[in-house]
Design a protein around this motif. Structure first.
Motif, PDB file in Angstrom:
ATOM      1  N   ASN A 101      33.216 -39.669   0.346  1.00  0.00           N
ATOM      2  CA  ASN A 101      31.900 -39.047   0.436  1.00  0.00           C
ATOM      3  C   ASN A 101      32.020 -37.535   0.607  1.00  0.00           C
ATOM      4  O   ASN A 101      31.817 -36.996   1.678  1.00  0.00           O
ATOM      5  CB  ASN A 101      31.098 -39.677   1.578  1.00  0.00           C
ATOM      6  N   VAL A 138      30.204 -30.234   6.992  1.00  0.00           N
ATOM      7  CA  VAL A 138      29.423 -31.417   6.618  1.00  0.00           C
ATOM      8  C   VAL A 138      28.000 -31.037   6.225  1.00  0.00           C
ATOM      9  O   VAL A 138      27.530 -29.917   6.498  1.00  0.00           O
ATOM     10  CB  VAL A 138      29.364 -32.438   7.785  1.00  0.00           C
ATOM     11  N   SER A 166      18.431 -37.425   6.057  1.00  0.00           N
ATOM     12  CA  SER A 166      19.099 -38.678   6.401  1.00  0.00           C
ATOM     13  C   SER A 166      20.006 -38.494   7.606  1.00  0.00           C
ATOM     14  O   SER A 166      20.207 -37.369   8.081  1.00  0.00           O
ATOM     15  CB  SER A 166      19.964 -39.117   5.220  1.00  0.00           C
ATOM     16  N   ASN A 167      20.576 -39.574   8.081  1.00  0.00           N
ATOM     17  CA  ASN A 167      21.514 -39.480   9.192  1.00  0.00           C
ATOM     18  C   ASN A 167      22.963 -39.389   8.737  1.00  0.00           C
ATOM     19  O   ASN A 167      23.803 -38.852   9.435  1.00  0.00           O
ATOM     20  CB  ASN A 167      21.367 -40.696  10.121  1.00  0.00           C
ATOM     21  N   ASP A 168      23.252 -39.961   7.558  1.00  0.00           N
ATOM     22  CA  ASP A 168      24.640 -39.979   7.108  1.00  0.00           C
ATOM     23  C   ASP A 168      25.075 -38.614   6.605  1.00  0.00           C
ATOM     24  O   ASP A 168      24.265 -37.819   6.132  1.00  0.00           O
ATOM     25  CB  ASP A 168      24.828 -41.027   6.006  1.00  0.00           C
ATOM     26  N   LEU A 169      26.377 -38.391   6.716  1.00  0.00           N
ATOM     27  CA  LEU A 169      26.902 -37.068   6.354  1.00  0.00           C
ATOM     28  C   LEU A 169      27.857 -37.142   5.179  1.00  0.00           C
ATOM     29  O   LEU A 169      28.530 -38.154   4.947  1.00  0.00           O
ATOM     30  CB  LEU A 169      27.660 -36.468   7.554  1.00  0.00           C
ATOM     31  N   LEU A 170      27.900 -36.059   4.425  1.00  0.00           N
ATOM     32  CA  LEU A 170      28.933 -35.850   3.417  1.00  0.00           C
ATOM     33  C   LEU A 170      29.891 -34.780   3.934  1.00  0.00           C
ATOM     34  O   LEU A 170      29.490 -33.881   4.662  1.00  0.00           O
ATOM     35  CB  LEU A 170      28.318 -35.332   2.113  1.00  0.00           C
ATOM     36  N   TYR A 171      31.151 -34.882   3.542  1.00  0.00           N
ATOM     37  CA  TYR A 171      32.089 -33.788   3.800  1.00  0.00           C
ATOM     38  C   TYR A 171      31.966 -32.743   2.698  1.00  0.00           C
ATOM     39  O   TYR A 171      31.580 -33.038   1.570  1.00  0.00           O
ATOM     40  CB  TYR A 171      33.536 -34.299   3.790  1.00  0.00           C
ATOM     41  N   ASN A 218      31.018 -29.523  12.122  1.00  0.00           N
ATOM     42  CA  ASN A 218      30.756 -30.429  13.247  1.00  0.00           C
ATOM     43  C   ASN A 218      31.818 -30.283  14.333  1.00  0.00           C
ATOM     44  O   ASN A 218      32.717 -29.434  14.216  1.00  0.00           O
ATOM     45  CB  ASN A 218      30.598 -31.875  12.761  1.00  0.00           C
ATOM     46  N   ASN A 256      24.102 -33.362   5.507  1.00  0.00           N
ATOM     47  CA  ASN A 256      23.481 -34.689   5.424  1.00  0.00           C
ATOM     48  C   ASN A 256      23.449 -35.161   3.981  1.00  0.00           C
ATOM     49  O   ASN A 256      23.277 -34.370   3.062  1.00  0.00           O
ATOM     50  CB  ASN A 256      22.056 -34.631   5.985  1.00  0.00           C
ATOM     51  N   ASP A 257      23.584 -36.463   3.786  1.00  0.00           N
ATOM     52  CA  ASP A 257      23.782 -36.951   2.422  1.00  0.00           C
ATOM     53  C   ASP A 257      22.475 -37.072   1.641  1.00  0.00           C
ATOM     54  O   ASP A 257      22.493 -37.308   0.438  1.00  0.00           O
ATOM     55  CB  ASP A 257      24.575 -38.265   2.398  1.00  0.00           C
ATOM     56  N   SER A 258      21.368 -36.910   2.317  1.00  0.00           N
ATOM     57  CA  SER A 258      20.110 -36.948   1.575  1.00  0.00           C
ATOM     58  C   SER A 258      19.104 -36.056   2.281  1.00  0.00           C
ATOM     59  O   SER A 258      18.790 -36.264   3.459  1.00  0.00           O
ATOM     60  CB  SER A 258      19.593 -38.396   1.513  1.00  0.00           C
TER      61      SER A 258
END
Lengths: 595, 595
Positions: A101, A154, A51-56, A148, A156-158
């Motif tokens: 997140n 970080v 995915s594009n979104d990130l988790l910390y 980052n 990716n969240d998926s």
């Protein structure tokens, strides 16, 4: 051999042309492609969706649990990855106060029938629902985490990955005879192998130049055959290397190379070695034919009893079941030159030195059968038509005739070349290109039947010009190209693209304290030797400076308060499943995230 | 160029043949010659006589005095050699209680007119009675001391050496643009240069790939042209490198390469760069002809004012008086492609890009004259018949036409080759052979007049594939072969013999903490990386791990009680004279012992 030579000639020719064109290294042709993201996985997985979104991730705080936790292999892996996830010298910020997140935990479960296997075997490892696949998945997970530009940790969240190795035998050969390789160096190299999902350490432990293996049965072999009393692998050293490899899912296959390459044996047991003759005199070397005495004497009974006892000892030490017997470069003209050997051959109706070699091979193969060990040999013995038992593995560049095959010739890492290879549209690092472009099933097999006999391959680093000063930089990241070829799908074969991913992976190795050499212009942070964040001599990674961090002697901390990695106080439990599902003959590793 | 290419082709051809013959690295031809003694001096002195009897030295106790002691160069050298004489991790015994043959002191005197020179210059250094010759003599002395098999520190009781360099310019080029080279790494390499009596650091500091030199006048050049803010040489960094080199008797010659190789300049000052055109469009690269924009624009007035100011700043920082202006690989087709440049050439009756290059060169040479700096350029500008002032030095492979010449083409250390070179009777390390066999006056000059114009040479390590991970191992000990060729007599040219001396010298470098790579099978004690006595990461030698030992920041201890080296309480004063006698144009270093 012919194929090999052609290949070298071609590539060296290209090197000459390239060199003359870029005398002052002008980059008149820009590199094609773009830098890979910092979490590009090496070797490339069979399937990946990201995915594009990130988790910390809070630095130093991710809870890892596993249904395999009592298993030392998993427990120690979790500990080993602490400084890998969170490199000790890097700046890492806590997530913003309002961030929700945050990835807080990782679950490593073997889903079906969890068993703590103790030692990886050829057919069991990574091809079933096992701890070994879990280790590989953990490595993949570690490559997904990055820091980052704002210094947050970080991920990716998926991420969905389905992965499995293409070949089962993915090895590195090191040669500890021509130059001695200190134990911490061998262990460090095992670490890097695991970072690249390699699973076989082929230990060419003795040769003409020295005999560093300390045998309990024949202690004089190393006492007189090693370079010095410092240049020896004691039984404890050997055991600790095997144990280190075991924890990384790496089999150690020892090579006891006979009947040639035994000059160093003669220092303590000259009675075992054939004296070579010339012009009516003993102990004569003839350039291009043979040395003075460097081949075991197959008519000498003590040779067979010694080999029997030595191989039994080796088998009892190395749990891999495989022993490499060498059998390369037997200079039969020495046998022929020796009057006693000639007479014995006549007396025993052995007409050729090939038959004499078969005689020797059969005696040693009897021992191998008796101790239930599987034989690997170099190509030479097979070229000479020496009869080998069906299970024998031949290490060479072409397949056929019912033997299993390990490829090595295209991956002699000791051969070094300078410069770039020019494609039509861009330039690629020449050495990388050379190793990356090999396609085993296209380049090295004769028939369809033969193809399925290719078990895998090995990168070989012969020891003439390498030791602690340059071994890691010489091997890495070049050998990573071999690792990808042996792990990833045949379709992952675009070297123009791959060199950018490898550049990222090389930066990753620097962050883990490995002095992998550059393959492109540019930079990758300030991680390298002598820079502020260099981990290359950091005790967390370097066995030399801090022997206490040696995996094999580390005790596992269980107190969360002092633990670097566990955050058991966290109330919000997020889980990541690293699940291993059993399919026929492939490993399927799935890593999925939730938060 | 032709000569260079022939040479490469020949050697690479040999490499191919060798490789195919030694696929499994059998040593079927034994090395000829015998191991050199541990005190073999590298580079080989012009004359040496050495006795068989030995003196003991008490570990850590040798009194060193000098009539130059207030001179910081000598005082710091004495301190610097402490861990070299007595390596911190090695076992060293006190001499037997009844021993009377103990060397207790060393006297370092400049006999005539002792003067504490501050900076080595081309014509003053080592060719007169000076501190610089004393430094070289101290290095020689340090190589005479060794630890014998019984772990006593010893030195031969009578050694007479007459020594002087054959060539005055003996350099190493490092390239800090293609990959950044951290300051401690550059300093460490300067140390190794001094161990090999090299005296010029040619710093190729900027190029297309990055602009790490932080200019006070034009800070944006590095702010935008460096890889990152970590990959920058601040004014303090540059000063500390120059100071480190100064103390070692090494001149630092900066290279500001123009008008080509300036892509990185364009990131902050695009107005200076010629935009290349193709097919009626600007910013076009054509493979093999030019990039998009990487050459200064000679018709742009701001180019000349910028160069003037920048060279003035460089001259004010670097005390060597020499500035290398590059001027290689000017892709004149870009100039030609640019409509503005073409029009300007027509308007100004400049008919060829060669004349345009001359126009640019003359503007920049005006500045060089105004600031009294001596110009060095690469061969290209001379090949193009650009008119240069008589004092200009051309860095290239042939001489003539009244220019002074520095040789480099045979010594491109970045070109790497694998294997051995076979002579008729033995085998020699191929890379070593390649560098060792060069004879400047035979191979690279046309006329007798031209020969005397050869000032010396430089080993060049272009930075494409080297950084902190492999730079020292890549350079050493190969560059030591270049150092000997430039220092020792032309008659010292037996590479079969020299490789054994170099093997000893390589072991010496290991003992001093330098990861010099092996050139032969074998071993040299347990000094190497990861072994018990390894000095490679020892704070005494490693600026990274212990910045406090940096020479430029060390204060000199004067209290004998805390001094490692001085033993002022000794009642028996033994003296060694390291005397420098002035002869015309050569240095004569005599070290004689008494006890």
């Amino acid at each position: 051999m012919k194929c090999m030579l052609h290949r070298s000639l071609l590539l060296l020719y290209l090197a000459v042309i390239t060199s003359s064109e870029i005398l002052f290294l002008a980059v008149d042709l820009p590199l094609k492609g773009k830098r890979s993201p910092p979490n590009a996985i090496w070797p490339h997985p069979q399937e990946i969706q990201i995915s594009n979104d990130l988790l910390y991730i809070r630095p130093g705080h991710i809870m890892i649990s596993s249904n395999m936790e009592p298993c030392d292999i998993i427990a120690k892996a979790i500990q080993r990855y602490q400084p890998v996830f969170f490199p000790p010298k890097l700046t890492m910020h806590q997530p913003p106060a309002d961030a929700s997140n945050i990835l807080r935990s990782l679950t490593l479960n073997v889903l079906d029938n969890p068993q703590c296997e103790q030692y990886t075997q050829y057919n069991s490892n990574e091809t079933c629902n096992s701890v070994w696949g879990l280790l590989r998945g953990l490595e993949t997970f570690s490559q997904l985490i990055y820091i980052n530009e704002q210094n947050y940790v970080v991920i990716n969240d998926s991420v969905a990955i389905i992965d499995s190795p293409r070949f089962q035998h993915r090895g590195v050969l090191l040669d500890s005879s021509r130059r001695f390789l200190p134990v911490p160096l061998i262990k460090k190299n095992l670490d890097v192998m695991a970072y690249n999902k390699l699973n076989v350490f082929h230990w060419h432990i003795v040769d003409n130049q020295s005999f560093p293996f300390e045998s309990r049965t024949f202690p004089n072999l190393s006492r007189q055959g090693a370079f010095s009393s410092d240049h020896v692998y004691t039984p404890e050293d050997v055991t600790s290397i095997i144990e280190h490899a075991r924890l990384l899912g790496i089999r150690v296959i020892p090579e006891i190379d006979t009947p040639g390459h035994t000059y160093s044996w003669g220092k303590s047991m000259p009675e075992l070695i054939t004296v070579c003759w010339a012009n009516g005199k003993p102990y004569q070397a003839i350039y291009g034919q043979h040395g003075e005495m460097e081949i075991l004497n197959p008519i000498e009974p003590r040779v067979h009893s010694t080999m029997d006892a030595l191989l039994r000892e080796v088998k009892s030490i190395f749990p891999s079941n495989y022993i490499h017997l060498g059998m390369d470069e037997v200079y039969d003209l020495c046998w022929r030159s020796n009057p006693n050997v000639s007479r014995w051959m006549t007396d025993n109706k052995i007409n050729s030195t090939r038959d004499l070699h078969s005689y020797y091979a059969n005696r040693i193969l009897d021992t191998m059968r008796n101790i239930s060990a599987i034989t690997i040999v170099w190509q030479d013995v097979w070229d000479e038509k020496v009869e080998l038992p069906p299970g024998t593995i031949v290490q060479i560049w072409k397949a056929g005739q019912g033997y299993n095959v390990i490829l090595s010739s295209p991956w002699y890492i000791n051969y070094i070349n300078y410069g770039h290879y020019r494609t039509n549209t861009t330039i690629v690092n020449l050495e990388f290109f050379k190793y990356c472009e090999v396609e085993p099933l296209r380049d090295f097999s004769g028939s369809d039947d033969a193809k399925i006999r290719i078990l895998g391959g090995e990168a070989c680093l012969w020891g003439e010009f390498v030791d602690g000063t340059n071994l890691l930089a010489r091997l890495w990241p070049k050998t990573a190209a071999v690792a990808e070829r042996l792990w990833s799908a045949a379709s992952v074969n675009n070297s123009e693209d791959a060199q950018f991913r490898l550049d990222v992976h090389r930066c990753r190795l620097l962050r883990r304290g490995i002095p992998a050499q550059p393959i492109l212009n540019g930079y990758c942070g300030n991680y390298e030797l002598s820079m502020p964040n260099s981990m290359i001599n950091d005790p967390a990674f370097n066995y030399d400076i801090s022997p206490a961090t040696d995996l094999t002697t580390t005790t596992i901390k269980s107190n969360p308060a002092t633990s670097y990695l566990f955050d058991a106080t966290s109330s919000m439990i997020t889980s990541i499943f690293a699940s291993l599902l059993l399919l026929i003959n492939i490993t399927l590793v799935t890593i999925s995230f939730k938060y």
